[in-house]
Design an enzyme around this catalytic site. Structure first.
Site, PDB file in Angstrom:
ATOM      1  CG  ASN A  15      -2.160  -0.886   0.979  1.00  0.00           C
ATOM      2  OD1 ASN A  15      -3.061  -0.537   0.222  1.00  0.00           O
ATOM      3  ND2 ASN A  15      -2.197  -2.044   1.626  1.00  0.00           N
ATOM      4  NE  ARG A  66      -0.548  -1.529  23.887  1.00  0.00           N
ATOM      5  CZ  ARG A  66      -0.426  -2.238  22.761  1.00  0.00           C
ATOM      6  NH1 ARG A  66      -0.383  -1.631  21.600  1.00  0.00           N
ATOM      7  NH2 ARG A  66      -0.328  -3.540  22.800  1.00  0.00           N
ATOM      8  CB  ILE A  93      -3.570  -1.813  19.379  1.00  0.00           C
ATOM      9  CG1 ILE A  93      -4.370  -2.963  18.761  1.00  0.00           C
ATOM     10  CG2 ILE A  93      -4.468  -0.860  20.159  1.00  0.00           C
ATOM     11  CD1 ILE A  93      -5.057  -3.861  19.754  1.00  0.00           C
ATOM     12  CG  ASN A 108      -6.448   1.078   9.543  1.00  0.00           C
ATOM     13  OD1 ASN A 108      -5.317   0.786   9.161  1.00  0.00           O
ATOM     14  ND2 ASN A 108      -7.305   0.160   9.995  1.00  0.00           N
ATOM     15  CG  HIS A 110     -10.043  -3.549   8.567  1.00  0.00           C
ATOM     16  ND1 HIS A 110      -9.193  -4.137   9.476  1.00  0.00           N
ATOM     17  CD2 HIS A 110     -11.122  -4.364   8.484  1.00  0.00           C
ATOM     18  CE1 HIS A 110      -9.742  -5.256   9.910  1.00  0.00           C
ATOM     19  NE2 HIS A 110     -10.910  -5.419   9.331  1.00  0.00           N
ATOM     20  CB  SER A 137     -13.461  -0.435   5.208  1.00  0.00           C
ATOM     21  OG  SER A 137     -14.451  -1.413   4.985  1.00  0.00           O
ATOM     22  CD  GLU A 144     -15.560   0.432  19.652  1.00  0.00           C
ATOM     23  OE1 GLU A 144     -16.204  -0.577  19.390  1.00  0.00           O
ATOM     24  OE2 GLU A 144     -16.066   1.562  19.816  1.00  0.00           O
ATOM     25  CG  LEU A 145      -8.876  -3.061  16.266  1.00  0.00           C
ATOM     26  CD1 LEU A 145      -7.550  -2.350  16.038  1.00  0.00           C
ATOM     27  CD2 LEU A 145      -8.650  -4.517  16.661  1.00  0.00           C
ATOM     28  CG  ASP A 146      -9.986  -2.666  12.600  1.00  0.00           C
ATOM     29  OD1 ASP A 146      -9.119  -1.849  12.241  1.00  0.00           O
ATOM     30  OD2 ASP A 146      -9.745  -3.878  12.791  1.00  0.00           O
ATOM     31  CD  GLU A 175      -5.990  -4.107   1.395  1.00  0.00           C
ATOM     32  OE1 GLU A 175      -5.001  -3.480   1.777  1.00  0.00           O
ATOM     33  OE2 GLU A 175      -6.228  -5.278   1.722  1.00  0.00           O
TER      34      GLU A 175
HETATM   35  C1  GRF Z   1      -3.286  -5.033   3.890  1.00  0.00           C
HETATM   36  O1  GRF Z   1      -4.138  -6.068   3.565  1.00  0.00           O
HETATM   37  C2  GRF Z   1      -3.936  -4.114   4.878  1.00  0.00           C
HETATM   38  O2  GRF Z   1      -5.260  -3.872   4.622  1.00  0.00           O
HETATM   39  C3  GRF Z   1      -3.765  -4.922   6.119  1.00  0.00           C
HETATM   40  O3  GRF Z   1      -2.448  -5.373   6.041  1.00  0.00           O
HETATM   41  C4  GRF Z   1      -2.099  -5.524   4.681  1.00  0.00           C
HETATM   42  C5  GRF Z   1      -0.879  -4.714   4.423  1.00  0.00           C
HETATM   43  O4  GRF Z   1      -0.341  -4.960   3.184  1.00  0.00           O
HETATM   44  N1  GRF Z   1      -4.139  -4.225   7.300  1.00  0.00           N
HETATM   45  P1  GRF Z   1       0.899  -4.114   2.682  1.00  0.00           P
HETATM   46  O5  GRF Z   1       1.956  -4.126   3.784  1.00  0.00           O
HETATM   47  O6  GRF Z   1       0.440  -2.727   2.370  1.00  0.00           O
HETATM   48  O7  GRF Z   1       1.377  -4.847   1.474  1.00  0.00           O
END
Ligand code: GRF
Length: 221
Positions: A15, A66, A93, A108, A110, A137, A144-146, A175
């Site tokens: 990504n 953390r 997290i 983010n 997801h 998404s 809160e997660l996601d 994605e």
């Molecule tokens: C993707 O599927 C993202 O949505 C998820 O982790 C993966 C990351 O892929 N949370 P990359 O490191 O961008 O290739």
């Protein structure tokens, strides 16, 4: 004004690679000003190095708590003065204190059609649930997660005979354009993450935008 992007990533960085390429092509009116990671040896950090982008990566176990890790990383993020923080496969997290430093400025990606399948192993869980559709998404990060407001989604069909791997590959292919279209829309001002509301082309967003076959965002039908 060109959008300053800070990217958080823990994994291979595909990504991140898509974002770097889109900025270089001028498809996003902005640039990646820093890459931040909890995995110094990740593909994402290697990619940042190859691209000559500022990178910060530390192992969390070098910190007592953390919150101490988060504080150090978000100080480094603050230092690059980002307009938007993009979690692109950042697998750790983030504590509420750090998130509160950048309200409505952190998104983010997801790999599921939220609110379905928050957390990990989303592709396997979509198969086990017998979902006919799956996808990805882009949402605003809240403690809160996601669970933050969903800005946009890309949908893919689930095929009979799919494995978690084949389904993950189909989702990943959507994605990248989803993330690029979302960031480009923020950069152009078409998508505004205002404190009182998310706005798409000036009107409050009621439902997540959808990624079309044309790789552009459209209001839900
Ligand atoms: C993707 O599927 C993202 O949505 C998820 O982790 C993966 C990351 O892929 N949370 P990359 O490191 O961008 O290739």
């Amino acid at each position: 004004m060109s959008l300053r992007l800070a990217v958080l990533a823990s994994g291979r960085g595909s990504n991140l690679g898509a974002l770097l390429a889109a900025c270089a092509r001028g498809c996003i009116h902005g640039g990646v000003v820093g890459v931040f990671s909890d995995k110094p040896l990740s593909g994402a950090i290697a990619l940042a190095g190859e691209a000559g982008v500022h990178a910060w990566a530390m192992k969390p176990n070098a910190f007592e708590t953390r919150d101490a890790f988060d504080a150090a990383m978000f100080d480094a993020i603050d230092a690059v003065q980002p307009d938007l923080i993009v979690c692109a496969g950042y697998m750790r997290i983030i504590g509420a204190v750090a998130i509160a430093r950048f309200p409505n400025r952190m998104i983010n990606i997801h790999p599921s059609l939220l609110p379905r399948h928050t957390g990990l192993h989303t592709h396997q869980r979509a198969l086990e649930a017998g979902d006919a559709e799956h996808g990805a998404s882009v949402h605003i990060v809240i403690p809160e997660l996601d669970a933050g407001p969903v800005l946009a989604q890309a949908r893919v069909p689930v095929h009979g005979g799919d494995t978690a791997e084949t389904l993950a590959a189909r989702v990943l292919a959507r994605e990248h354009p989803l993330l690029l279209a979302s960031v480009a829309a923020v950069a152009s001002g078409a998508l505004r993450l205002d404190a009182d509301a998310i706005r798409w082309q000036g009107a409050p967003l009621r439902e997540p935008l959808r990624l079309g076959d044309d790789d552009r965002l459209h209001a839900a039908p």
